[in-house]
Design a protein around this motif. Structure first.
Motif, short mmCIF file in Angstrom:
data_model
loop_
_atom_site.label_atom_id
_atom_site.label_comp_id
_atom_site.label_asym_id
_atom_site.label_seq_id
_atom_site.Cartn_x
_atom_site.Cartn_y
_atom_site.Cartn_z
N GLY A 284 -3.47 -25.16 -46.20
CA GLY A 284 -4.73 -25.73 -45.76
C GLY A 284 -5.01 -25.59 -44.28
N ASN A 285 -4.56 -24.47 -43.67
CA ASN A 285 -4.64 -24.37 -42.20
C ASN A 285 -5.97 -23.88 -41.68
OD1 ASN A 285 -4.62 -21.58 -42.57
ND2 ASN A 285 -2.45 -21.37 -42.08
N ASN A 286 -6.95 -23.66 -42.56
CA ASN A 286 -8.27 -23.21 -42.11
C ASN A 286 -9.31 -23.70 -43.09
OD1 ASN A 286 -10.63 -21.44 -41.44
ND2 ASN A 286 -9.15 -20.50 -40.06
N THR A 287 -10.51 -24.03 -42.60
CA THR A 287 -11.56 -24.55 -43.47
C THR A 287 -12.78 -23.65 -43.52
OG1 THR A 287 -12.42 -25.85 -41.62
CG2 THR A 287 -10.87 -26.95 -43.11
N LYS A 288 -12.70 -22.46 -42.97
CA LYS A 288 -13.85 -21.57 -42.95
C LYS A 288 -13.52 -20.30 -43.73
CE LYS A 288 -17.40 -19.70 -39.87
NZ LYS A 288 -17.88 -19.58 -38.48
N VAL A 289 -14.24 -20.06 -44.81
CA VAL A 289 -13.98 -18.92 -45.68
C VAL A 289 -14.06 -17.61 -44.91
CG1 VAL A 289 -14.89 -17.58 -47.62
CG2 VAL A 289 -14.65 -20.06 -47.82
N GLU A 290 -15.07 -17.45 -44.04
CA GLU A 290 -15.25 -16.19 -43.31
C GLU A 290 -14.08 -15.92 -42.38
OE1 GLU A 290 -19.06 -17.73 -44.76
OE2 GLU A 290 -17.48 -18.60 -43.51
N GLU A 291 -13.55 -16.94 -41.73
CA GLU A 291 -12.38 -16.75 -40.87
C GLU A 291 -11.16 -16.37 -41.70
OE1 GLU A 291 -11.09 -19.57 -37.95
OE2 GLU A 291 -13.07 -19.62 -36.99
N ARG A 292 -11.00 -17.06 -42.82
CA ARG A 292 -9.87 -16.74 -43.71
C ARG A 292 -9.95 -15.28 -44.15
NH1 ARG A 292 -9.47 -18.13 -49.05
NH2 ARG A 292 -11.46 -17.03 -49.18
N ASN A 293 -11.16 -14.80 -44.46
CA ASN A 293 -11.32 -13.41 -44.90
C ASN A 293 -11.00 -12.42 -43.79
OD1 ASN A 293 -12.14 -14.42 -47.36
ND2 ASN A 293 -14.33 -14.15 -46.95
N LYS A 294 -11.48 -12.69 -42.59
CA LYS A 294 -11.19 -11.78 -41.46
C LYS A 294 -9.70 -11.80 -41.12
CE LYS A 294 -15.75 -11.86 -39.23
NZ LYS A 294 -16.44 -12.65 -40.29
N SER A 295 -9.08 -12.97 -41.25
CA SER A 295 -7.65 -13.04 -41.02
C SER A 295 -6.89 -12.21 -42.05
CB SER A 295 -7.19 -14.51 -41.08
OG SER A 295 -5.79 -14.61 -40.98
N ALA A 296 -7.30 -12.32 -43.31
CA ALA A 296 -6.65 -11.54 -44.37
C ALA A 296 -6.84 -10.05 -44.16
CB ALA A 296 -7.19 -11.96 -45.73
N ALA A 297 -7.98 -9.67 -43.56
CA ALA A 297 -8.26 -8.24 -43.35
C ALA A 297 -7.26 -7.59 -42.40
CB ALA A 297 -9.68 -8.06 -42.81
N PHE A 298 -6.60 -8.39 -41.55
CA PHE A 298 -5.57 -7.80 -40.69
C PHE A 298 -4.46 -7.19 -41.52
CE2 PHE A 298 -7.24 -10.87 -37.43
CZ PHE A 298 -7.69 -9.90 -36.54
N GLY A 299 -4.24 -7.73 -42.70
CA GLY A 299 -3.23 -7.17 -43.58
C GLY A 299 -3.62 -5.82 -44.13
N THR A 300 -4.88 -5.44 -44.02
CA THR A 300 -5.33 -4.12 -44.45
C THR A 300 -5.44 -3.15 -43.28
OG1 THR A 300 -7.71 -4.60 -44.24
CG2 THR A 300 -6.64 -5.23 -46.31
N GLY A 301 -4.84 -3.52 -42.15
CA GLY A 301 -4.77 -2.59 -41.02
C GLY A 301 -5.91 -2.69 -40.04
N THR A 302 -6.82 -3.65 -40.22
CA THR A 302 -7.94 -3.75 -39.30
C THR A 302 -7.52 -4.46 -38.01
OG1 THR A 302 -8.73 -5.90 -40.08
CG2 THR A 302 -9.53 -3.95 -41.24
N THR A 303 -8.31 -4.26 -36.98
CA THR A 303 -8.20 -4.98 -35.72
C THR A 303 -9.61 -5.40 -35.33
OG1 THR A 303 -8.49 -2.97 -34.41
CG2 THR A 303 -6.22 -3.58 -35.00
N PRO A 304 -9.78 -6.31 -34.37
CA PRO A 304 -11.15 -6.70 -34.00
C PRO A 304 -12.10 -5.54 -33.72
CG PRO A 304 -9.62 -8.25 -33.06
CD PRO A 304 -8.79 -7.18 -33.72
N PRO A 305 -11.67 -4.47 -33.03
CA PRO A 305 -12.62 -3.36 -32.80
C PRO A 305 -12.84 -2.46 -34.00
CG PRO A 305 -10.88 -3.43 -31.11
CD PRO A 305 -10.44 -4.28 -32.23
N THR A 306 -11.93 -2.46 -34.99
CA THR A 306 -12.04 -1.47 -36.07
C THR A 306 -12.50 -2.06 -37.39
OG1 THR A 306 -9.70 -1.75 -36.74
CG2 THR A 306 -10.18 -0.10 -35.03
N ILE A 307 -12.56 -3.38 -37.52
CA ILE A 307 -12.94 -3.99 -38.79
C ILE A 307 -14.35 -3.58 -39.17
CG2 ILE A 307 -13.79 -6.11 -37.70
CD1 ILE A 307 -12.63 -7.63 -40.12
N ASP A 308 -14.55 -3.27 -40.44
CA ASP A 308 -15.86 -2.87 -40.96
C ASP A 308 -16.52 -4.11 -41.54
OD1 ASP A 308 -18.04 -1.83 -42.37
OD2 ASP A 308 -17.01 0.05 -42.80
N LEU A 309 -17.30 -4.81 -40.73
CA LEU A 309 -17.88 -6.09 -41.14
C LEU A 309 -18.92 -5.93 -42.24
CD1 LEU A 309 -18.26 -7.86 -37.69
CD2 LEU A 309 -16.54 -8.28 -39.44
#
Length: 512
Positions: A284-309
């Motif tokens: 339960g360490n986060n309450t925002k779905v969008e943040e949770r999704n962006k955090s999970a995307a790091f596991g797919t190799g993304t970084t803040p400059p390269t993520i495909d929003l």
């Protein structure tokens, strides 16, 4: 006065006809212009060949989820043909025959990449890497002879992510990971399709790509060195936040024993709309779905400059309303009706009023570890220091992380689609729902994970199969640190019910 209308003097006093002078001017201009044109042409060619950034795009949201890009190929991507060549060149680094399928990756008929891998043309070469589906898609078989059914958004209970990483690292350390062996193998695969590498690819692009891929993998393997001393996670699990610490350059060797060996199951991700503002992740360490999704995307190799929003946004929108698959096997309606009353008494406050009704006093809130009593390693692995570091992610962007917090227990989840979320408890230490209703001494101490044949009686996957053909399944031992199967037991949690009542409760949960 001399007449210069028909002739002119050179510096040596000789007369030169205007036509000859014009010819020399043209020659000089040609010599000046030709290199410029040549450079322009070369520049255009290089831009067209190496300047593109084009993902493979899918019209249907289901195909996009399975094979669409999140942007990770831009930085973490493996050149597509190198990825395809590795199992052919290094089968001895795989756990068994079958290529990437031996790691639990799933191939659909007619597809050249497994579910959960995308492709993007970037910097002059096709690249591939993971996407969301690799951790959130799996298969179900009714019998060992049945054809697998693919279920999107369920936990990827067959995929062994640590073994996948280990295979890539072992390949990079192998002397055969070089242009001498990989380029000929790539050419063989292309020639099987009636194609071949051109001269630039053969002598410049692929040799450079092989060298870069090897250096990147070796660098990453050095950062993952801490995991060598950790117990194997097994399929369907990942040590999420210790991996995050590694990416933040935490001194992993100085980490306390209580934070180590903290693998947890991949979660299901369907029907996110009603989960907005709930406490997310296992702790339960986060309450925002969008943040949770962006955090999970790091596991797919993304970084803040390269993520495909944009690409991730398509999935986010779909998941808001996409409900869990319904239970496909027969349900005893009379027994389920009896179980509904038991569910209301013992489960509804924490897990929701019904299959798609998430109302309840404690739903989406954290139960303290002292009350729930489940294995604490995953909870302890998420530290204050990590929460502070995560708050720096996306600094300078409008979507900078602001909702990560350290908690002191595990979150109560809605149970929609619970039939597909086995094994149970956050670390996957209890094989079936029926066994979850027993006290921990009666729960299995050792079982096998990664098998996709379903058990509709106990509700979960069969765990008594050690191997099937050449495929070996993971032996899960609850005595291993981080694998404890205690907790979620006592009168409050239904483990003191009679056998018939437990069976009725399980029958009702089949309808979720």
């Amino acid at each position: 006065m001399a007449d210069y209308s028909a002739e002119s003097k050179t510096s040596g006093g000789q007369q030169v006809a205007p036509s000859r002078r014009k010819r020399w001017v043209r020659v000089l201009l040609t010599l000046l212009i030709t290199p410029t044109i040549f450079l322009i042409v070369i520049g255009i060619y290089l831009f067209v060949r190496f300047g593109g950034d084009t993902p493979v795009v899918y019209d249907t949201i289901e195909e996009h989820f399975k094979y669409g890009s999140t942007g990770g190929e831009r930085e973490a991507g493996i050149p597509y043909w190198i990825f395809q060549a590795l199992p052919r060149l290094f089968p001895h680094h795989l756990p068994g025959p079958g290529g990437y399928a031996s790691l639990g990756l799933i191939y659909e008929e007619g597809k050249d990449l497994p579910v959960g891998m995308s492709k993007r043309h970037h910097l002059g070469i096709d690249r591939t890497f993971l996407n969301c589906a690799v951790c959130h898609t799996s298969t179900v078989r009714d019998t060992p002879q049945s054809k697998p059914r693919l279920y999107l958004m369920m936990p990827a209970n067959t995929f062994n992510v640590k073994a996948f990483q280990g295979f890539l690292f072992d390949c990079a350390r192998d002397p055969k990971f070089s242009k001498k062996f990989i380029v000929p193998e790539v050419r063989r695969m292309l020639q099987e399709r009636g194609q071949d590498l051109d001269l630039i690819d053969r002598y410049i692009v692929y040799p450079a790509a092989i060298w870069i891929a090897r250096e990147q993998l070796l660098t990453l393997s050095g950062r993952f060195a801490w995991a060598v001393d950790q117990h194997d996670w097994g399929p369907g699990r990942v040590d999420t936040f210790n991996v995050a610490k590694m990416l933040f350059y935490f001194p992993m060797g100085k980490m306390g024993a209580h934070e180590q060996n903290a693998p947890s199951d991949f979660p299901s991700i369907w029907y996110q709309g009603p989960r907005q503002s709930m406490q997310l992740h296992w702790d339960g360490n986060n309450t925002k779905v969008e943040e949770r999704n962006k955090s999970a995307a790091f596991g797919t190799g993304t970084t803040p400059p390269t993520i495909d929003l944009v690409a991730i946004g398509r999935i986010e929108k779909w998941l808001l309303t996409k409900e869990a698959p319904r239970y496909p096997y027969p349900v005893d309606k009379a027994k389920a009706a009896q179980g509904a009353g038991l569910y209301k008494e013992y489960c509804a406050d924490c897990h929701g009023a019904g299959p798609r009704d998430f109302s309840g006093k404690y739903v989406g809130k954290v139960t303290p570890i002292e009350e729930i009593g489940t294995d604490p390693h995953r909870l302890d692995s998420y530290s204050y220091e990590l929460a502070a570091n995560q708050s720096t992610l996306y600094a300078g962007y409008p979507w900078r992380f602001t909702h990560f917090r350290k908690t002191f227990g595990y979150a109560n989840m809605p149970l929609d689609g619970i039939w597909l979320r086995a094994p149970y408890i956050h670390n996957g230490s209890v094989p079936t729902l029926r066994e979850l209703l027993e006290r921990s001494p009666q729960r299995p101490k050792v079982f096998y994970r990664g098998y996709d044949v379903y058990d509709p009686v106990k509700v979960g996957f069969r765990t008594d199969v050690a191997e099937e053909g050449a495929r070996k399944y993971f032996r899960f031992d609850t005595a291993v640190p981080g694998n404890g199967n205690a907790g979620h037991e006592g009168e409050r949690f239904g483990t003191e019910l009679g056998s018939g009542e437990k069976e009725a409760l399980v029958e009702y949960l089949k309808t979720f």
